[in-house]
Design an enzyme around this catalytic site. Structure first.
Site, short mmCIF file in Angstrom:
data_model
loop_
_atom_site.label_atom_id
_atom_site.label_comp_id
_atom_site.label_asym_id
_atom_site.label_seq_id
_atom_site.Cartn_x
_atom_site.Cartn_y
_atom_site.Cartn_z
CB CYS A 110 33.80 41.53 43.43
SG CYS A 110 34.60 40.08 42.76
CB CYS A 115 36.53 41.99 41.04
SG CYS A 115 35.05 41.03 40.67
#
Length: 99
Positions: free
Chosen positions: A23, A26
């Site tokens: 991600c 993230c």
């Protein structure tokens, strides 16, 4: 090692970062969380939960998008936010809980 359930029951607020290695947003959160952990040492515990490896926790807390930050205290959710959040916003939320 303490279970996730035991960790979030702490009187000290626990900030949980639900993330995944693949991600992009993230990865943007990682240095922000390090900054929060350093600046608020002793006031909050920061833990990361990989949603791919811990699907049970992700489902229990209905994490549908990542990153999702959830601030727990005494096992209760005190604050929750999905997406990239700047360090000051996170620290303000922690300060409201950690009185």
């Amino acid at each position: 090692m303490a279970s996730f359930g035991d960790l979030i029951k702490s009187e000290t607020p626990v900030l949980v970062d639900f993330y995944a290695d693949w991600c992009g947003p993230c990865k943007m959160m990682a240095p922000y969380l390090e900054e929060v952990a350093q600046k608020m040492k002793g006031k909050v515990k920061v833990i990361k939960v990989d949603v791919d490896r811990n699907q049970q926790a992700s489902m229990k807390y209905q994490v549908q998008s990542i990153p999702t930050l959830i601030l727990f205290q005494n096992g209760q959710i005190k604050w929750r936010q999905a997406g990239v959040v700047d360090p000051n916003t996170i620290m303000n939320q922690i300060n409201q809980v950690a009185k």
